[in-house]
Structure formats: C-alpha cells, structure tokens
Design a protein around this motif. Sequence first.
Motif, mmCIF file in Angstrom:
data_model
loop_
_atom_site.group_PDB
_atom_site.id
_atom_site.type_symbol
_atom_site.label_atom_id
_atom_site.label_comp_id
_atom_site.label_asym_id
_atom_site.label_seq_id
_atom_site.Cartn_x
_atom_site.Cartn_y
_atom_site.Cartn_z
ATOM 1 N N GLU A 1 -2.868 -3.960 11.473
ATOM 2 C CA GLU A 1 -1.922 -4.016 10.362
ATOM 3 C C GLU A 1 -2.609 -4.147 9.001
ATOM 4 O OE1 GLU A 1 1.344 -3.963 10.232
ATOM 5 O OE2 GLU A 1 1.914 -4.032 12.345
ATOM 6 N N VAL A 2 -3.936 -4.362 8.999
ATOM 7 C CA VAL A 2 -4.558 -4.802 7.743
ATOM 8 C C VAL A 2 -5.229 -3.672 6.967
ATOM 9 C CG1 VAL A 2 -4.973 -7.111 8.666
ATOM 10 C CG2 VAL A 2 -6.771 -5.363 8.784
ATOM 11 N N VAL A 3 -5.473 -3.963 5.682
ATOM 12 C CA VAL A 3 -6.323 -3.101 4.849
ATOM 13 C C VAL A 3 -7.471 -3.976 4.369
ATOM 14 C CG1 VAL A 3 -6.475 -1.891 2.651
ATOM 15 C CG2 VAL A 3 -4.472 -1.560 4.144
ATOM 16 N N ILE A 4 -8.710 -3.472 4.511
ATOM 17 C CA ILE A 4 -9.872 -4.270 4.143
ATOM 18 C C ILE A 4 -10.578 -3.601 2.974
ATOM 19 C CG2 ILE A 4 -12.118 -5.124 4.933
ATOM 20 C CD1 ILE A 4 -10.629 -4.805 7.828
ATOM 21 N N VAL A 5 -10.827 -4.410 1.942
ATOM 22 C CA VAL A 5 -11.505 -3.888 0.745
ATOM 23 C C VAL A 5 -12.729 -4.758 0.484
ATOM 24 C CG1 VAL A 5 -9.340 -3.034 -0.223
ATOM 25 C CG2 VAL A 5 -10.126 -5.330 -0.818
ATOM 26 N N SER B 1 -23.986 -3.826 0.299
ATOM 27 C CA SER B 1 -24.046 -3.529 -1.137
ATOM 28 C C SER B 1 -23.991 -4.845 -1.882
ATOM 29 C CB SER B 1 -22.866 -2.641 -1.530
ATOM 30 O OG SER B 1 -21.672 -3.366 -1.313
ATOM 31 N N ASP B 2 -24.083 -4.767 -3.176
ATOM 32 C CA ASP B 2 -23.946 -5.967 -3.999
ATOM 33 C C ASP B 2 -22.528 -6.519 -3.840
ATOM 34 O OD1 ASP B 2 -23.782 -7.903 -5.894
ATOM 35 O OD2 ASP B 2 -24.701 -6.704 -7.498
ATOM 36 N N TRP B 3 -22.446 -7.795 -3.345
ATOM 37 C CA TRP B 3 -21.133 -8.375 -3.054
ATOM 38 C C TRP B 3 -20.268 -8.573 -4.299
ATOM 39 C CZ3 TRP B 3 -22.371 -12.779 0.982
ATOM 40 C CH2 TRP B 3 -22.897 -12.168 2.161
ATOM 41 N N THR B 4 -20.955 -8.621 -5.468
ATOM 42 C CA THR B 4 -20.179 -8.886 -6.674
ATOM 43 C C THR B 4 -19.594 -7.607 -7.284
ATOM 44 O OG1 THR B 4 -22.191 -8.719 -7.981
ATOM 45 C CG2 THR B 4 -21.524 -10.930 -7.272
ATOM 46 N N LEU B 5 -19.951 -6.445 -6.698
ATOM 47 C CA LEU B 5 -19.427 -5.190 -7.206
ATOM 48 C C LEU B 5 -18.066 -4.868 -6.615
ATOM 49 C CD1 LEU B 5 -22.420 -2.668 -7.371
ATOM 50 C CD2 LEU B 5 -21.185 -3.807 -9.247
ATOM 51 N N ALA B 6 -17.081 -4.610 -7.473
ATOM 52 C CA ALA B 6 -15.738 -4.286 -6.992
ATOM 53 C C ALA B 6 -15.606 -2.774 -6.864
ATOM 54 C CB ALA B 6 -14.689 -4.831 -7.961
ATOM 55 N N THR B 7 -16.063 -2.247 -5.721
ATOM 56 C CA THR B 7 -15.977 -0.794 -5.528
ATOM 57 C C THR B 7 -14.607 -0.440 -4.952
ATOM 58 O OG1 THR B 7 -17.105 -1.151 -3.441
ATOM 59 C CG2 THR B 7 -18.417 -0.280 -5.247
ATOM 60 N N SER B 8 -14.224 0.825 -5.155
ATOM 61 C CA SER B 8 -12.870 1.240 -4.761
ATOM 62 C C SER B 8 -12.862 1.971 -3.428
ATOM 63 C CB SER B 8 -12.270 2.143 -5.850
ATOM 64 O OG SER B 8 -12.123 1.400 -7.020
ATOM 65 N N ILE B 9 -13.319 1.273 -2.396
ATOM 66 C CA ILE B 9 -13.245 1.859 -1.056
ATOM 67 C C ILE B 9 -12.479 0.884 -0.151
ATOM 68 C CG2 ILE B 9 -15.311 3.311 -1.143
ATOM 69 C CD1 ILE B 9 -16.837 1.007 0.166
ATOM 70 N N LEU C 1 -5.832 5.779 -1.338
ATOM 71 C CA LEU C 1 -4.704 4.919 -0.986
ATOM 72 C C LEU C 1 -4.453 3.972 -2.150
ATOM 73 C CD1 LEU C 1 -2.922 4.068 1.550
ATOM 74 C CD2 LEU C 1 -4.689 2.363 1.987
ATOM 75 N N ARG C 2 -3.183 3.828 -2.541
ATOM 76 C CA ARG C 2 -2.886 2.868 -3.606
ATOM 77 C C ARG C 2 -2.639 1.494 -2.992
ATOM 78 N NH1 ARG C 2 -1.624 2.328 -8.811
ATOM 79 N NH2 ARG C 2 -1.878 4.526 -9.297
ATOM 80 N N VAL C 3 -3.428 0.530 -3.444
ATOM 81 C CA VAL C 3 -3.245 -0.848 -2.971
ATOM 82 C C VAL C 3 -2.921 -1.689 -4.197
ATOM 83 C CG1 VAL C 3 -4.283 -2.832 -1.833
ATOM 84 C CG2 VAL C 3 -4.946 -0.513 -1.139
ATOM 85 N N VAL D 1 0.858 -1.185 0.000
ATOM 86 C CA VAL D 1 0.000 0.000 0.000
ATOM 87 C C VAL D 1 0.891 1.231 0.000
ATOM 88 C CG1 VAL D 1 -1.942 -1.102 1.146
ATOM 89 C CG2 VAL D 1 -0.183 -0.002 2.522
ATOM 90 N N GLN D 2 0.406 2.279 -0.601
ATOM 91 C CA GLN D 2 1.230 3.449 -0.867
ATOM 92 C C GLN D 2 0.418 4.701 -0.640
ATOM 93 O OE1 GLN D 2 2.587 3.482 -4.877
ATOM 94 N NE2 GLN D 2 4.730 3.769 -4.318
ATOM 95 N N TYR D 3 1.016 5.688 0.037
ATOM 96 C CA TYR D 3 0.364 6.985 0.132
ATOM 97 C C TYR D 3 1.437 8.058 0.215
ATOM 98 C CZ TYR D 3 -2.383 10.933 1.766
ATOM 99 O OH TYR D 3 -2.951 12.165 1.893
ATOM 100 N N SER D 4 1.386 8.992 -0.669
ATOM 101 C CA SER D 4 2.319 10.116 -0.783
ATOM 102 C C SER D 4 3.766 9.693 -0.511
ATOM 103 C CB SER D 4 1.910 11.252 0.160
ATOM 104 O OG SER D 4 2.131 10.899 1.500
ATOM 105 N N GLY D 5 4.183 8.687 -1.275
ATOM 106 C CA GLY D 5 5.594 8.297 -1.208
ATOM 107 C C GLY D 5 5.920 7.275 -0.144
ATOM 108 N N LEU D 6 5.004 7.057 0.819
ATOM 109 C CA LEU D 6 5.255 6.043 1.851
ATOM 110 C C LEU D 6 4.680 4.711 1.393
ATOM 111 C CD1 LEU D 6 4.281 8.171 4.965
ATOM 112 C CD2 LEU D 6 6.586 7.449 4.319
ATOM 113 N N GLU D 7 5.448 3.637 1.623
ATOM 114 C CA GLU D 7 5.014 2.311 1.194
ATOM 115 C C GLU D 7 4.992 1.361 2.365
ATOM 116 O OE1 GLU D 7 6.649 1.664 -3.356
ATOM 117 O OE2 GLU D 7 7.139 0.219 -1.769
ATOM 118 N N ARG D 8 4.091 0.392 2.297
ATOM 119 C CA ARG D 8 4.046 -0.589 3.368
ATOM 120 C C ARG D 8 3.438 -1.877 2.832
ATOM 121 N NH1 ARG D 8 4.447 -0.304 8.904
ATOM 122 N NH2 ARG D 8 3.253 -1.888 10.028
#
Lengths: 229, 403
Positions: B204-208, B148-156, B178-180, B113-120
């Motif tokens: 530590e996690v990111v959930i999408v 929401s519709d589980w089959t929709l790949a939303t960007s949140i 956030l770039r994932v 994951v990346q945000y303004s030059g920081l990576e993790r």
Amino acid sequence: MSQIELRNVQRIFSVGGEEVHALRDIDLKIGNGEYISLMGPSGSGKSTLLNLLGLLDRPSSGNYLLDGRDTTTLNDVEQAQARGGKIGFVFQSFHLVSRLTARENVELPLMLSGIPIAQRKSRVADLLAEMGLADRLDHRPDQLSGGQRQRVAIARATVTEPELILADEPTGNLDSKSGGEVIDILERLNANGKTLIVVTHDLDVGDRAHRKLKMVDGLLAKDLRSNAA
Amino acid sequence: MNSRDIFRYSFQSIERSAGRTSLMLLAMAIGVAAVILLTGLGEAARRYVTNEFVSLGTNLVIVMPGKSETAGGAINASFTGSTRALTIEDAIATTRHANVVGVAPLVVGAATVQYSGLEREVPVYGATKDMLSIRKWRMAEGQFLSESDWTLATSICVIGSTVSEELFANSSPIGQWLRVGESRFRVIGVIGNTGTSMGVSTDEVVIVPVASAMTLFNTDSLFRLLVEANSRESIDSVRLFVSNTIKARHHGEEDVTVITQDAVLATFDDIFNVLTFAVAGIAAISLAVAGVLIMNVMLVAVSQRTAEVGLLKAVGAAPRQILAFFVAEAALLSLFGSLIGLGVGLAGSWIASRYFPSIDMRPPAWAVFAGVLVAIATGIAFGIIPAQRAAKLNPVEALAKAK
C-alpha cells in the motif's frame, strides 16, 4: 485313591452378623467315573457343596482332597489352573458370554490355558459337531434355543478334557425334550469315564444317577447306591 | 494365554458394545483434540507476534525521538518538556561503527498520490537504501533507492504493488511521474508482496528518499532510526554506541529512547511460554476429565459384566488374566480414542489455518506426542481400578448375580 475326598468340611457364612452353617461336617468320598445326583430342598447346602467341589469356594474348616492333593493349600492361581484343567461346569442359566459366538464361547477355557489358536479351532469345531451344532458355530447365544445353548455350555465344560463334570440344575431352564437331550449328553460323557455330579430338583433326573446324595440343613442325609450301573 | 489372545478378547468386547465404546472414544478424543487445538492456538499466538517482530528486521537497535520519563520534581523540572529532533545528521553519525552494517532513518506520513486522474490516499515512507535489506523487502520490478547523500531531496520513489496496480493498471509504472502531495516523483521500482508488518502492508505504500519525505511533511525529525548490528552478540555494544553518539550530539542530553528488538522478543517469548504452559495445563485437565469418565464407564462395564467375570473364573481364569483383559480394554479404548482425537485436532487446526491464513495453528510436536501419550497413560491408569475390582470378584457371587 478316591478322586474326591472331603474330610470334616464345614462352610459357614456370616449373614447380617449371624453365622449360617451351610455345610456341617461333610465327609464324602467320590471315585473316578461315578455318576452322582445331589438333591435336597432349597438352602440345604447342595449348591454350596458343588461350588466347593468346583474350587469356586473354600471350606471354612476341614480338607478337600482332589486327586489326592489338598486343595485348601492352593493359592488363587493354582486354584484357577485346577478349575481350568480338571473341572468342567455346566450351569442352569448356561452362562454363555452373549457377545461371543458359540465357537468363541467354547474356545474360552482353551484360550485361558494358552492353547495355540490353530489347535483351538479344530478341537472346538469337532466338539460342537459332536453336540449336533456343526451348523451353529458362528451363532451368538441369542440366536440359539435353550437346548442348543446348554449343549454349547457342555462343549465348553468338556473342551479341556476334565475328569470331573459339575452340573448345577442343567435342565432347570429347559423343556423336557431338550432337558432329556442334555441329560443324554452328560450321561454319554459319564459313560466315557468322566465323573458326573448333577445338582437337581427334578426327581426323574436325580433317579437316573447311580449314586444319589440327599442333603438337609447342611448335612448329608442319605447316600444311596443303586446297582443299575 | 498370550497377549494376542488378551487383545483379541478385549477388542471383541470393544467392537461388540457400540454404545459404551463410542462414549469412551468420544471422551478420549475430546481430551486429545483439546490438547492439540489449545496448544496449537497458543503456539499460533506466539508465532504471530514473533513474526511481526522478526519482519521488522533482525539484530535491530531502534531509536525513537523523545524520552519516556517521569516529569516533575524540584531538580529535573527545568530539563523536561521539550523534545529535540532526531535528525538525518544523527543518523549519519551512527553509521561510524565497525559492527553497524546498516542504518535506516525512517519518516512516516500520509499523502494523496495521483496519476492520470486517479487518486489514492497512501502511507508515505521516507527511507534510504538500507531499508530494503533491514526490512527484508524484495523488489518486484525496477530498483530500490540507491546509495546517495541522505540530505538530498531527490524526486524519485518506489511504490507498493497495490499502488502500482491501482494507478497504473497493467502498464509498467517504471519511469512514470507520480504526484505525491504537491510534488512529482519519478517511479524507479515496485516492491514485491512481503505481507503485513506491524499492521501496514508494503503493497500500500509509497517510499521516497528520507530528505524528500521531510520536505513533503515539513518536519525536521525522523520518526524512527533503525540501526542493524552485524550479529546478535554485538547488539549491546551497538546500542551503547548509538546511545552515546546521539547523546554527545545532543549536548549531553539523553533525549531519545533506544530499544533493542532482542529485548522485546525475549519478553514476548517469556510471556508466550507461560501462555503455552497455561494452555497445556487446561488441556491436561481435559485429559484428566476424560480419564475419570473412562474409569466410570469401565466401572459400569465391570458391574454389567460381573457374570462374565464369574464365568471366566469358573473356566479357569486367574485374577491376573481378568486384570489383563480389562486393562487391555482400557488401553485399546484410549489408543483408539487418542488417534481419533489426534485426527480431529490436526484436521481442526488445518481447517482453522485455511480460514485464517495469518494464524498458523500447527500444534507443536511435543504437544502432539505428549497429548497422545498422556491420554493413553491416563486411560490405562484409570482402567486399573475397575480391572482390579473385576479381578477380585468372588466367583460364586459373580455367577449368582447373572440370574
């Protein structure tokens, strides 16, 4: 009625399979308030006799009447009660409990016979004061001289007001001065009416008694009464 | 002679012979402290494992793709070997039951994951709304994935608190992009600190959304499907329903593994009960050892104090009174020893809990009571033999020994 009456008393120990006759056919009467010395060579049976009189031991045969009651029929508890109430022991080696103070040592017989603590305290303090130990109440035996220890032991022997004082070599571990003091105290008790029986090797001590018993080989060899009393 | 006199006399004996007393107190204290620490340790292990499972959620039916079975054999050979995907559609199908209160499909992967030059590098979960309640997570900020519709790949996405602190420092991450991996997700919430569950901290996690995660990791299968039943009693019917539903959707083939948390917990409970009793047994042995030591020291004490016993008898002590003195002494020593052991044991488990907060070493109450009571009883029981020996001493011989 005699205070003490022994009839045909025998005491037989078996030592290594052999029978040892420590006492043979003892017949003895002792009245109230007598002052008796018991002498004889080592192994003549005088300590055995004293232990029997003190109910620490039982005769192998014969009868021992204390105040008219046959003690050979008493059970352990009754014997213990009789020891606590009627008999006071004074030993050669004092037998004070080393971790207890003078006051606590003298309290022991009262505690065992169930006297409440407040009564115990005052009686013990008075008695030790009479023995000239008023400033030694809270001293332990190892902080006392031999003579002082024996006086604590005499206080313990008399605190229950017994009629019979049995002293086994009471001066044996003492120098002549403190030995003399101890004998004086014992004689004072006798003068107040207590029966006193002293086992001793010391002829001077033995001669002071009004009645002198001599033992040889488990037999009463002599029974002398002096008229000094 | 009343009991106060007995205890006073015995207490004086204990108080005024420091060497012997400290030896016996040590023996008793070690015994009791051992009971408390060992059972505390057993209990801590049980609690740790139970908590790990409970933090997964309660009343759960867990579906895993693939079936564990023995392959080979003439008849079955042609059916084994391939694993059918566990799909989002399968998950949706399992929601159609009255006793099902929540369904949480789960995809797990790792991404940068990346945000303004920081990576993790972080674990990424693909999940749905019900995951929040099933896993008992709390939101620190913003909100979780909505229905929401589980089959929709939303960007949140929703991020853990450590990820938030590391990438966004002190500013709020809500609304930021956030770039994932290769995609961009808008942050809508931060999960509060919920501790560790099965080795992974939610910090530590990111959930999408689950569909986004499947796209991200290019997979068509769920990692797990968590189905929550409305009560413990309905778990079995839900399990059967889930199993049958997925079997029907997979053309009658049982190619998934369905387990219930209940069964797993019960198994672990059994194991840890046995473990706790084994530990209690070890502790009981240490108490018995302490008891034997007390007996030996008391026997030595009796022979050292033979003259005292003779004297007591000479001044009128009955055998019962002598017995009472020595038993009271053993009782007092065991009592004080157990209390010291209790203090040491509780202090020990407290210190252990301070240094290892994840291990809760509080001993169970039954172990504390049983430990102390058994210790006192052992001390008294082992004190009786020496006391009887003292009571039976012949006074003439006892007095003669003193010289």
